[in-house]
Motif scaffolding. Structure first.
Motif, mmCIF file in Angstrom:
data_model
loop_
_atom_site.group_PDB
_atom_site.id
_atom_site.type_symbol
_atom_site.label_atom_id
_atom_site.label_comp_id
_atom_site.label_asym_id
_atom_site.label_seq_id
_atom_site.Cartn_x
_atom_site.Cartn_y
_atom_site.Cartn_z
ATOM 1 N N VAL A 175 75.046 -63.119 66.263
ATOM 2 C CA VAL A 175 73.848 -63.004 67.073
ATOM 3 C C VAL A 175 73.434 -61.514 66.728
ATOM 4 O O VAL A 175 74.306 -60.664 66.134
ATOM 5 C CB VAL A 175 74.017 -63.067 68.797
ATOM 6 N N PRO A 176 72.326 -61.266 66.645
ATOM 7 C CA PRO A 176 71.806 -59.826 66.199
ATOM 8 C C PRO A 176 72.319 -58.972 67.240
ATOM 9 O O PRO A 176 72.406 -58.867 68.603
ATOM 10 C CB PRO A 176 70.350 -59.940 66.721
ATOM 11 N N CYS A 177 72.683 -57.797 66.852
ATOM 12 C CA CYS A 177 73.478 -56.689 67.592
ATOM 13 C C CYS A 177 72.459 -56.297 68.656
ATOM 14 O O CYS A 177 73.015 -55.949 69.800
ATOM 15 C CB CYS A 177 73.435 -55.471 66.612
ATOM 16 N N SER A 178 71.042 -56.447 68.422
ATOM 17 C CA SER A 178 70.106 -55.887 69.841
ATOM 18 C C SER A 178 70.375 -57.013 71.189
ATOM 19 O O SER A 178 70.502 -56.706 72.034
ATOM 20 C CB SER A 178 68.913 -56.053 69.504
ATOM 21 N N GLU A 179 70.821 -58.394 70.628
ATOM 22 C CA GLU A 179 70.768 -59.423 71.694
ATOM 23 C C GLU A 179 72.214 -58.962 72.520
ATOM 24 O O GLU A 179 72.477 -59.245 73.535
ATOM 25 C CB GLU A 179 70.908 -60.771 70.957
ATOM 26 N N PHE A 180 73.340 -58.845 71.433
ATOM 27 C CA PHE A 180 74.649 -58.514 72.097
ATOM 28 C C PHE A 180 74.674 -57.505 72.864
ATOM 29 O O PHE A 180 75.171 -57.319 73.946
ATOM 30 C CB PHE A 180 75.487 -58.157 71.086
ATOM 31 N N VAL A 181 73.900 -56.001 72.601
ATOM 32 C CA VAL A 181 73.773 -54.992 73.371
ATOM 33 C C VAL A 181 73.250 -55.536 74.448
ATOM 34 O O VAL A 181 73.554 -54.749 75.656
ATOM 35 C CB VAL A 181 73.095 -53.698 72.415
ATOM 36 N N SER A 182 72.047 -56.027 74.724
ATOM 37 C CA SER A 182 71.098 -56.464 75.819
ATOM 38 C C SER A 182 71.862 -57.216 76.727
ATOM 39 O O SER A 182 72.119 -56.961 78.009
ATOM 40 C CB SER A 182 69.940 -56.987 75.305
ATOM 41 N N ALA A 183 72.895 -58.046 76.196
ATOM 42 C CA ALA A 183 73.897 -58.886 76.894
ATOM 43 C C ALA A 183 75.061 -58.031 77.640
ATOM 44 O O ALA A 183 75.053 -57.977 78.900
ATOM 45 C CB ALA A 183 74.684 -59.743 76.278
ATOM 46 N N LEU A 184 75.419 -56.833 76.847
ATOM 47 C CA LEU A 184 76.272 -55.849 77.656
ATOM 48 C C LEU A 184 75.741 -55.125 78.549
ATOM 49 O O LEU A 184 76.325 -54.867 79.618
ATOM 50 C CB LEU A 184 76.972 -55.052 76.586
ATOM 51 N N VAL A 185 74.535 -54.766 78.350
ATOM 52 C CA VAL A 185 73.794 -53.830 79.339
ATOM 53 C C VAL A 185 73.272 -54.547 80.608
ATOM 54 O O VAL A 185 73.888 -54.168 81.757
ATOM 55 C CB VAL A 185 72.420 -53.429 78.720
ATOM 56 N N GLU A 186 72.991 -55.788 80.462
ATOM 57 C CA GLU A 186 72.665 -56.634 81.754
ATOM 58 C C GLU A 186 74.001 -56.970 82.540
ATOM 59 O O GLU A 186 74.019 -57.116 83.561
ATOM 60 C CB GLU A 186 71.667 -57.760 81.317
ATOM 61 N N SER A 187 74.924 -57.468 81.705
ATOM 62 C CA SER A 187 76.194 -57.507 82.333
ATOM 63 C C SER A 187 76.996 -56.375 83.028
ATOM 64 O O SER A 187 77.301 -56.620 84.390
ATOM 65 C CB SER A 187 77.269 -58.298 81.396
ATOM 66 N N VAL A 188 77.015 -55.097 82.499
ATOM 67 C CA VAL A 188 77.673 -54.214 83.268
ATOM 68 C C VAL A 188 76.669 -53.680 84.607
ATOM 69 O O VAL A 188 77.154 -53.683 85.568
ATOM 70 C CB VAL A 188 77.563 -52.895 82.233
ATOM 71 N N ASP A 189 75.359 -54.056 84.136
ATOM 72 C CA ASP A 189 74.301 -53.756 85.368
ATOM 73 C C ASP A 189 74.511 -54.626 86.604
ATOM 74 O O ASP A 189 74.617 -54.183 87.942
ATOM 75 C CB ASP A 189 72.956 -53.503 85.006
ATOM 76 N N GLU A 190 74.691 -55.892 86.399
ATOM 77 C CA GLU A 190 74.903 -56.991 87.225
ATOM 78 C C GLU A 190 76.279 -56.599 87.826
ATOM 79 O O GLU A 190 76.404 -56.842 89.257
ATOM 80 C CB GLU A 190 74.670 -58.156 86.721
ATOM 81 N N PHE A 191 77.321 -56.481 87.067
ATOM 82 C CA PHE A 191 78.812 -56.418 87.613
ATOM 83 C C PHE A 191 78.619 -55.079 88.419
ATOM 84 O O PHE A 191 79.251 -55.133 89.749
ATOM 85 C CB PHE A 191 79.848 -56.261 86.554
ATOM 86 N N GLN A 192 78.057 -54.110 88.150
ATOM 87 C CA GLN A 192 78.319 -52.862 89.079
ATOM 88 C C GLN A 192 77.365 -52.731 90.356
ATOM 89 O O GLN A 192 77.512 -51.967 90.969
ATOM 90 C CB GLN A 192 77.749 -51.730 87.948
ATOM 91 N N GLY A 193 76.083 -53.573 90.362
ATOM 92 C CA GLY A 193 75.621 -53.798 91.349
ATOM 93 C C GLY A 193 74.253 -52.938 91.348
ATOM 94 O O GLY A 193 74.202 -52.001 90.580
ATOM 95 N N GLY A 208 73.898 -50.608 62.933
ATOM 96 C CA GLY A 208 74.252 -51.905 62.098
ATOM 97 C C GLY A 208 74.665 -52.820 63.034
ATOM 98 O O GLY A 208 73.803 -53.171 63.940
ATOM 99 N N SER A 209 75.842 -53.150 63.008
ATOM 100 C CA SER A 209 76.222 -54.378 64.013
ATOM 101 C C SER A 209 77.288 -53.610 65.017
ATOM 102 O O SER A 209 77.678 -54.481 66.228
ATOM 103 C CB SER A 209 76.865 -55.378 63.413
ATOM 104 N N ALA A 210 77.500 -52.329 65.017
ATOM 105 C CA ALA A 210 78.319 -51.709 65.954
ATOM 106 C C ALA A 210 77.412 -51.132 67.134
ATOM 107 O O ALA A 210 76.346 -51.202 67.234
ATOM 108 C CB ALA A 210 79.065 -50.531 65.341
ATOM 109 N N VAL A 211 78.156 -51.273 68.229
ATOM 110 C CA VAL A 211 77.794 -50.842 69.461
ATOM 111 C C VAL A 211 77.845 -49.188 69.831
ATOM 112 O O VAL A 211 78.903 -48.852 69.522
ATOM 113 C CB VAL A 211 78.306 -51.377 70.685
ATOM 114 N N GLY A 212 76.630 -48.409 69.764
ATOM 115 C CA GLY A 212 76.726 -47.157 69.783
ATOM 116 C C GLY A 212 76.479 -46.555 71.376
ATOM 117 O O GLY A 212 75.796 -47.368 72.133
ATOM 118 N N ILE A 213 76.986 -45.470 71.621
ATOM 119 C CA ILE A 213 76.809 -44.958 73.055
ATOM 120 C C ILE A 213 76.779 -43.635 73.009
ATOM 121 O O ILE A 213 77.631 -43.107 72.356
ATOM 122 C CB ILE A 213 78.151 -45.563 74.017
#
Length: 154
Positions: A75-93, A107-112
């Motif tokens: 999957v494009p990195c942007s979609e993967f990062v978007s899923a990470l963001v949404e999942s963490v936000d939802e999990f944290q409340g 590139g395909s790595a996750v930057g923070i």
């Protein structure tokens, strides 16, 4: 340079690795690639359970001179990062600070950004631990169950 680790029930943890810039990359704290792959696979399981409509995939790969960088695959990195963001936000409340736009692609790595590393890696580690120990239940992405309709009257 490696920063911000957290004890988890799994064999390894997500952490940030310094890139020598103003950002860090998401990595797995393990010298063994098998452990890294297994840990990232658990994260993918978490994301897939949060986002049932589309499979997300990731792996460990060397990048930016660093071993075991979490990278998107299939999957494009942007979609993967978007899923990470949404999942963490939802999990944290709703009461926790939002992750967005803290994660980005290199590139395909996750930057923070370095100043957000601790919060994000702690949340990812908590999600994976909860998934592994069977107590994972807070990451639910809901959608309306009804939709409005209009009717014409004559």
């Amino acid at each position: 340079t490696i920063s911000t680790t957290q004890t988890t029930i799994f064999e390894s943890v997500f952490q940030c690795s310094d890139t020598g810039s103003t950002f860090e990359v998401l990595t797995v704290a393990s010298q063994e690639s098998t452990i890294c792959y297994d840990h990232v696979e658990r994260l993918v399981d978490v994301l897939n359970s949060c986002k049932l409509s589309k499979e997300r995939d990731a792996t460990c790969a060397p990048g930016l001179g660093i071993q075991n960088v979490v990278t998107s695959v299939g999957v494009p990195c942007s979609e993967f990062v978007s899923a990470l963001v949404e999942s963490v936000d939802e999990f944290q409340g709703p009461a926790s600070p939002t992750v967005e736009p803290s994660l980005f692609c290199i590139g395909s790595a996750v930057g923070i950004p370095a100043n957000n590393c601790g919060f994000i890696t702690a949340a990812l580690n908590e999600m994976v631990d909860a998934f592994v120990d069977g107590s994972f239940s807070m990451c639910e992405v809901t959608s309306p169950t009804t939709s409005s309709t209009t009717t014409e009257s004559e």
